[in-house]
Design a protein around this motif. Structure first.
Motif, short mmCIF file in Angstrom:
data_model
loop_
_atom_site.label_atom_id
_atom_site.label_comp_id
_atom_site.label_asym_id
_atom_site.label_seq_id
_atom_site.Cartn_x
_atom_site.Cartn_y
_atom_site.Cartn_z
N PRO A 122 0.80 -1.23 0.00
CA PRO A 122 0.00 0.00 0.00
C PRO A 122 0.83 1.28 0.00
O PRO A 122 0.33 2.34 -0.40
CB PRO A 122 -0.83 -0.12 1.29
N ASN A 123 2.09 1.20 0.45
CA ASN A 123 2.93 2.40 0.53
C ASN A 123 3.63 2.72 -0.79
O ASN A 123 4.25 3.78 -0.91
CB ASN A 123 3.98 2.23 1.63
N ALA A 124 3.57 1.82 -1.74
CA ALA A 124 4.30 2.02 -2.99
C ALA A 124 3.66 3.15 -3.81
O ALA A 124 2.45 3.35 -3.80
CB ALA A 124 4.31 0.74 -3.80
N VAL A 125 4.52 3.88 -4.50
CA VAL A 125 4.08 4.96 -5.38
C VAL A 125 4.22 4.48 -6.82
O VAL A 125 5.27 3.93 -7.20
CB VAL A 125 4.90 6.23 -5.16
N GLY A 126 3.17 4.63 -7.61
CA GLY A 126 3.24 4.18 -8.99
C GLY A 126 1.90 4.22 -9.67
O GLY A 126 1.04 5.03 -9.33
N ALA A 127 1.70 3.31 -10.63
CA ALA A 127 0.49 3.29 -11.45
C ALA A 127 -0.10 1.89 -11.43
O ALA A 127 0.61 0.90 -11.63
CB ALA A 127 0.80 3.72 -12.88
#
Length: 242
Positions: free
Chosen positions: A178-183
């Motif tokens: 859930p903490n990952a940044v992306g698409a």
């Protein structure tokens, strides 16, 4: 388990239906679809991606929204949403980590039970990764009409570690973070039925798709709301001192 397998397994009862083979132009819009509740209350159904195939008697809807009181998602009005990354604080999260946002889906129409469906979801935040897991709702004769849900990538039955033959396809990449940044990409596709009892997917006849981008920076509207709240608290404190 964060969510029982019942929502997925309940859609696996096979039925006999004659597929409509006539192809029909489907229209796509990115406004709203009031008929969709996504199985809950207070879940936004505007804007969403709506694919309607009137000749086939089929409507597919996809959208994304905040989970409970998390910051609302923004969107570009063309199927791309922006959500705040991080772990949701509503049960069963954070002990069982959920994202702060959900993806929402809807299947309906006069002939909705005549087709098979796949709901594709994405655990990999890398843009254009090309690998999507999917839940397959074969045997849609028993499919409730309409069928809809608001799901979170943190739900256990979507976890690629769980391998259920013919139901959930293992995309072979790490568990959702859930903490990952992306698409993140999502697709809801309808197929003609093929083979005995229609257990195989034939031609794809319709599809809805959206993208959710995650960021660690609150959107301007969220920042404005936070600033207004802080100013309100400061004003109240001044009044008390006066």
């Amino acid at each position: 388990m964060k969510r029982s397998l019942v929502p997925a397994l309940a859609l696996l009862m096979a039925g006999v239906a004659t597929p409509l083979t006539a192809q029909s132009a489907c229209t796509t819009s990115f406004t709203g679809f009031p008929a969709a509740t996504f199985g809950g209350s207070g879940i936004p159904n505007n804007p969403v991606q709506v694919t309607q195939c009137q000749q086939l008697g089929l409507t597919l809807v996809l959208g994304a929204s905040q989970r409970f009181s998390n910051p609302p998602l923004t969107n570009d009005g063309n199927g791309t949403y922006t959500a705040l990354a991080g772990i949701d604080n509503n049960p069963p999260s954070p002990a069982d980590p959920y994202a702060r946002w959900n993806f929402n889906w809807y299947i309906g129409g006069t002939n909705a039970r005549n087709y098979n469906y796949r709901l594709f979801y994405d655990f990999n935040p890398a843009a254009s990764n090309g690998g999507l897991g999917w839940v397959r709702t074969v045997g849609s004769f028993a499919l409730p009409n309409p069928s809809q849900g608001s799901w979170n990538l943190g739900m256990d039955f979507l976890d690629p570690i769980i391998d259920i033959p013919f139901v959930i396809d293992d995309p072979n990449y790490p568990t959702f973070d859930p903490n990952a940044v992306g698409a993140y990409s999502f697709r809801l596709a309808a197929y003609e039925k093929d083979g005995a009892l229609g257990l195989r997917d034939g031609n794809r006849i319709a599809m809805a798709s959206i993208m959710v981008n995650t960021t660690t920076v609150p959107e301007p509207s969220t920042v404005a709301l936070m600033a207004a709240g802080i100013l309100g608290l400061a004003a109240a404190a001044r009044r008390r001192r006066a």
